[in-house]
Design an enzyme around this catalytic site. Structure first.
Site, mmCIF file in Angstrom:
data_model
loop_
_atom_site.group_PDB
_atom_site.id
_atom_site.type_symbol
_atom_site.label_atom_id
_atom_site.label_comp_id
_atom_site.label_asym_id
_atom_site.label_seq_id
_atom_site.Cartn_x
_atom_site.Cartn_y
_atom_site.Cartn_z
ATOM 1 N N SER A 1 -17.180 -26.944 -1.091
ATOM 2 C CA SER A 1 -17.000 -25.716 -0.621
ATOM 3 C C SER A 1 -17.526 -24.850 -1.588
ATOM 4 O O SER A 1 -17.156 -24.826 -2.752
ATOM 5 C CB SER A 1 -15.296 -25.461 -0.330
ATOM 6 N N PRO A 2 -18.746 -24.159 -1.310
ATOM 7 C CA PRO A 2 -18.945 -23.001 -2.033
ATOM 8 C C PRO A 2 -17.864 -22.073 -2.539
ATOM 9 O O PRO A 2 -17.837 -21.971 -4.112
ATOM 10 C CB PRO A 2 -20.044 -22.221 -1.449
ATOM 11 N N ASP A 3 -16.986 -21.690 -1.809
ATOM 12 C CA ASP A 3 -15.856 -21.051 -2.560
ATOM 13 C C ASP A 3 -15.017 -21.457 -3.362
ATOM 14 O O ASP A 3 -14.575 -20.972 -4.429
ATOM 15 C CB ASP A 3 -14.811 -20.415 -1.129
ATOM 16 N N SER B 1 -7.685 -13.714 -1.860
ATOM 17 C CA SER B 1 -7.136 -13.465 -0.806
ATOM 18 C C SER B 1 -7.877 -14.371 0.499
ATOM 19 O O SER B 1 -8.869 -15.058 0.544
ATOM 20 C CB SER B 1 -7.835 -11.980 -0.359
ATOM 21 N N THR C 1 -3.435 -10.566 5.472
ATOM 22 C CA THR C 1 -3.727 -11.651 4.441
ATOM 23 C C THR C 1 -2.546 -12.386 4.019
ATOM 24 O O THR C 1 -1.492 -12.068 3.955
ATOM 25 C CB THR C 1 -4.305 -10.756 3.159
ATOM 26 N N SER D 1 -11.553 -11.902 -4.973
ATOM 27 C CA SER D 1 -12.056 -11.980 -3.158
ATOM 28 C C SER D 1 -13.429 -12.391 -3.234
ATOM 29 O O SER D 1 -14.322 -11.657 -3.885
ATOM 30 C CB SER D 1 -11.604 -10.463 -2.943
ATOM 31 N N GLN D 2 -13.605 -13.389 -2.129
ATOM 32 C CA GLN D 2 -14.899 -13.224 -1.543
ATOM 33 C C GLN D 2 -15.224 -12.315 -0.617
ATOM 34 O O GLN D 2 -14.491 -12.079 0.491
ATOM 35 C CB GLN D 2 -15.001 -14.774 -0.874
ATOM 36 N N HIS E 1 -7.742 0.778 1.464
ATOM 37 C CA HIS E 1 -7.221 -0.188 2.196
ATOM 38 C C HIS E 1 -5.998 -0.494 3.055
ATOM 39 O O HIS E 1 -6.024 -1.591 3.640
ATOM 40 C CB HIS E 1 -6.800 -1.250 0.926
ATOM 41 N N SER F 1 -24.977 -28.884 -0.993
ATOM 42 C CA SER F 1 -25.534 -30.135 -1.225
ATOM 43 C C SER F 1 -25.047 -31.105 -1.658
ATOM 44 O O SER F 1 -25.361 -32.385 -1.737
ATOM 45 C CB SER F 1 -26.866 -29.856 -1.902
ATOM 46 N N SER G 1 -7.708 -14.886 4.898
ATOM 47 C CA SER G 1 -7.465 -13.826 6.047
ATOM 48 C C SER G 1 -6.186 -14.848 7.045
ATOM 49 O O SER G 1 -6.324 -16.142 7.089
ATOM 50 C CB SER G 1 -8.513 -13.771 6.927
ATOM 51 N N TYR H 1 0.811 -1.324 -0.111
ATOM 52 C CA TYR H 1 0.056 0.108 -0.099
ATOM 53 C C TYR H 1 0.599 1.115 0.214
ATOM 54 O O TYR H 1 0.828 2.010 -1.110
ATOM 55 C CB TYR H 1 -0.923 -0.075 1.144
ATOM 56 N N PRO I 1 -11.527 -0.713 -2.552
ATOM 57 C CA PRO I 1 -12.710 -1.455 -3.019
ATOM 58 C C PRO I 1 -14.079 -0.197 -3.005
ATOM 59 O O PRO I 1 -13.923 0.616 -1.944
ATOM 60 C CB PRO I 1 -12.853 -2.577 -2.111
#
Length: 626
Positions: free
Chosen positions: A429-431, A455, A466, A555-556, A344, A425, A457, A105, A118
């Protein structure tokens, strides 16, 4: 805007979205949090080589392996750098955090708007006042009230501690968001946090028609202003700033950091200007009351709102109605659109997401608070003396911002066919499922894969920021190639998808537990820069540059709120992709630069939608035959 990744149980990861428990105890666990580990050198180097396999040729891989062998030679450079890094880890609270802030940064000279900050679009459905009228001022006050009340908690380090899998998470970033601001420098920026003093600020700044005001949000007895009081104060601000011909001083903050750094020093030479700038920097946060946007079709509406949150739409519209260095800016449009943008450097996404969820939850309540019968002073207007030189700087910033705005394509995709419940279902993993859909979409568009950054955590560790998950793997490439291969049976395609997801889950687990590749390699490189006369060959290798050129920067958004987050691409020929998986739909925002002929956000969005549908069809067909 960083993914809140984590595990429900060590043995079974169904989603990187953590089940975060809240404890009402204050920050008693902060000091007992473990330090970020330094991963084993051999492990990182082996995993680094494996991550290159789908991205480079066999000849390039042979060359890189030779360089790596030299780097890992017993008693060689690699071992020396590793020992130096381990020494740093023993002596510091977190061996990475200062470097990360500096490298990612503060050393960056690119504008913060679009490149690192963002934008977040909040759902319009929650933004009605008590009478059900779409009055934007009242919407704004609801958001302000909840943060006025909350800011006392945030300033005094008494926020509830979050837990993940029974372990406390680092809460430090939460205390960097309010009353903080980035300060431009000629070569490197700094961040100042005014909340840490004995008397934290008690005002917010409000900007309307490019004019800034100080709004005190506490009564003399220390109680926060009520909704009605805030409404009155905001109405005063609105009515006293109807002129739209004022110089947009705020647009200076959108420029390249070196240019803004020089303009900043020039601006604050004047005592009045310096006091006005300091009032903005010290404020708890900024509220931007935006002028109307140009009318667009319903189809384009959310694209334009997302762009408004990212950059304001250009100098003709609202880009001057910002102070982009301010950590937190809430943005309210006259048409009911609202959201925020955040700088950020002080914090990653989780505190912002937590804050967004809190705002939306708060606005659903109907609390009646008795308003004190105390007349409130007129909010102070901040004055700026505009010299010919400052006027010239403003004109340059306008031109640059308009070029950037015209170059960025923003596409919002509200994928309504299914949400995170579907992959769950199928015990996926959804991600990881969405990441494989991104891989498939990119492969179908370009007939190749690319370096992909997701990304993760590191808040399990003290002062953790991150880590990166490298989503492109040999297994993901095998899946994407097989998906459209008519010679492959559906069962084989589904098995390859499962394997790719399994590998992604493993990489996620390693990343959030401090065993990732990206930050360890950064640490070794930073030690080399400090200790050696030249960088080791492994960091000068073409393959290293290729692997670090993230065409997909993803990124989620770990939010309970049905919001859309967006960010700009990391590289000129890349995409920025944020996604928020809800139970029955998924919100995506895809960005790309128009100046790059190879990228097209609209086309990639279409490929992404098709890929998600085809993956669902594949799993359903395989399930029927089992």
């Amino acid at each position: 805007f960083i993914t809140r990744t984590g595990l429900v149980k060590p043995c079974r990861l169904l989603s990187p979205l953590p089940v975060v428990q809240i404890s009402e105890r204050p920050l008693v666990h902060q000091e007992s949090l473990p330090k970020l580990p330094v991963p084993p050198l051999q492990q990182t180097c082996s995993r680094y080589l494996a991550s290159l396999e789908p991205l480079i040729s066999a000849e390039e891989m042979t060359h890189t392996r030779e360089l790596m062998d030299e780097f890992l030679r017993p008693g060689g450079i690699g071992e020396r750098l590793q020992k130096s890094l381990e020494r740093r880890a023993r002596k510091t609270e977190n061996w990475l955090s200062d470097w990360w802030m500096q490298w990612s940064y503060l050393d960056s000279r690119m504008p913060v708007a679009m490149y690192t900050s963002p934008g977040v679009v909040l759902p319009k459905m929650h933004l009605q006042d008590r009478q059900g009228q779409m009055r934007w001022v009242t919407k704004c006050t609801d958001g302000s009230v909840c943060f006025n009340g909350r800011s006392l908690l945030w300033h005094s380090h008494t926020l509830p501690v979050e837990y993940l899998g029974g372990k406390p998470l680092c809460m430090d970033q939460y205390y960097q968001v309010l009353s903080s601001c980035r300060i431009p420098g000629p070569k490197r920026d700094t961040v100042v946090n005014y909340a840490v003093g004995k008397t934290p600020p008690t005002h917010i700044t409000v900007v309307h028609n490019f004019q800034f005001f100080v709004l005190d949000v506490y009564n003399s007895d220390g109680s926060p202003l009520t909704v009605d009081q805030l409404y009155v104060q905001l109405e005063k601000i609105w009515n006293s700033s109807l002129q739209s011909n004022k110089e947009p001083v705020g647009i200076l903050t959108s420029n390249h950091r070196n240019t803004w750094g020089k303009a900043y020093n020039n601006l604050i030479k004047d005592k009045t200007n310096k006091e006005s700038v300091r009032a903005i920097q010290k404020s708890i946060f900024t509220v931007c009351l935006d002028a109307p946007k140009p009318r667009v079709s319903d189809e384009m509406y959310f694209n334009k709102v997302a762009a408004q949150m990212l950059h304001g739409g250009g100098s003709r519209w609202n880009s001057g109605n910002r102070w982009f260095d301010k950590t937190l800016q809430f943005i309210i449009g006259e048409d009911g659109s609202c959201g925020l943008t955040y700088e950020h450097a002080p914090a990653e996404g989780p505190p912002i997401v937590f804050l967004v969820d809190h705002v939306v939850d708060y606005m659903k309540r109907s609390e009646m608070v008795r308003t004190p019968m105390i007349p409130l002073a007129m909010p102070q207007k901040l004055r700026f003396n505009i010299t010919p030189e400052i006027k010239k700087d403003i004109e340059k910033a306008k031109q640059n911002m308009n070029i950037m705005v015209n170059d960025l394509d923003v596409r919002v995709l509200n994928f309504t066919h299914y949400g995170r419940k579907f992959p769950r279902s199928h015990k996926m993993s959804p991600d990881a499922f969405i990441q494989m859909a991104l891989q498939l979409a990119y492969y179908r568009m370009y007939q190749t894969c690319c370096p992909t950054y997701e990304s993760a955590s590191l808040r399990m560790f003290k002062l953790g920021r991150t880590e990166a998950i490298r989503s492109t793997t040999t297994e993901s490439l095998q899946f994407t190639k097989a998906m459209d291969d008519p010679s492959k049976h559906n069962s084989e395609k589904a098995a390859l998808l499962e394997e790719a997801i399994k590998v992604h889950r493993k990489h996620t687990h390693m990343a959030i537990h401090g065993q990732g590749i990206e930050r360890h390699m950064l640490g070794l490189r930073m030690i080399a820069i400090e200790d050696l006369t030249s960088l080791p060959d492994i960091f000068m290798d073409t393959s290293f540059a290729v692997a670090s050129h993230f065409n997909l920067y993803t990124s989620q958004v770990g939010s309970k709120t049905d919001c859309v987050m967006c960010l700009g691409p990391m590289v000129p020929d890349g995409y920025g992709i944020c996604y928020n998986p809800m139970d029955d739909h998924i919100n995506f925002a895809v960005t790309a630069f128009n100046s790059c002929e190879e990228t097209n956000a609209t086309r990639l969005s279409q490929f992404l939608e098709d890929s998600l549908l085809d993956m669902k069809t594949l799993l359903e067909q395989v399930s029927k035959t089992q």
